[in-house]
Scaffold this motif. Sequence first.
Motif, PDB file in Angstrom:
ATOM      1  N   VAL A  50      33.900  -5.084  47.482  1.00  0.00           N
ATOM      2  CA  VAL A  50      32.936  -5.897  48.505  1.00  0.00           C
ATOM      3  C   VAL A  50      33.706  -6.821  49.073  1.00  0.00           C
ATOM      4  N   SER A  53      36.707  -5.536  51.115  1.00  0.00           N
ATOM      5  CA  SER A  53      36.351  -5.010  52.224  1.00  0.00           C
ATOM      6  C   SER A  53      36.047  -5.963  53.305  1.00  0.00           C
ATOM      7  N   ILE A  54      35.101  -7.061  52.890  1.00  0.00           N
ATOM      8  CA  ILE A  54      34.887  -7.923  53.819  1.00  0.00           C
ATOM      9  C   ILE A  54      35.882  -8.676  54.378  1.00  0.00           C
TER      10      ILE A  54
END
Length: 170
Positions: A50, A53-54
């Motif tokens: 996460v 990806s961010i």
Amino acid sequence: MNSHSSHSEYPDQVSRAEGDEVSTSFSPETGPAHQAGVGIGVIALGILFVVVSIARLLHSHSVAKAGETAYSTPPPVDIVVAKPANVGQDLVLPGETAAWYESTIYARVNGYVSKWLVDIGDHVQKGQVLAVIETPELDAELEAARAQLKSSQSQVVARQAEAEFSKTDQ
């Protein structure tokens, strides 16, 4: 020390009898401990996924915004204001000028230029008359030569007539 004993001082020298069985049972705490470790690893990998990806999403948005900003803004232009040169400022450059073609004139004729048709620095064409030169002495000599030619031609005609006459007289 017995070679068939099941206990030895060194674990790698343990010999087993053919009838001994190997234990495949787990302790009751092993399963939940492994499950907890795997669960923590999966959660850590999920959080890492996460976060990455961010970060990639934010980076791609910032690159797209920078590209859009660069595309939409006009390009920088250097502006120079033209000013007239100073009056006393001369541009002196080293150099040499020479004609492409040279023509040498050997004849000398008494006369004078009666009319200029071009000026210094004008562009001229091949065969173009540049000036008219008046030569009164040369013109007089030319007329005298033409008169002498006509006189000689008339003498030739007279001699031919005499020759024809002499042929018919005989």
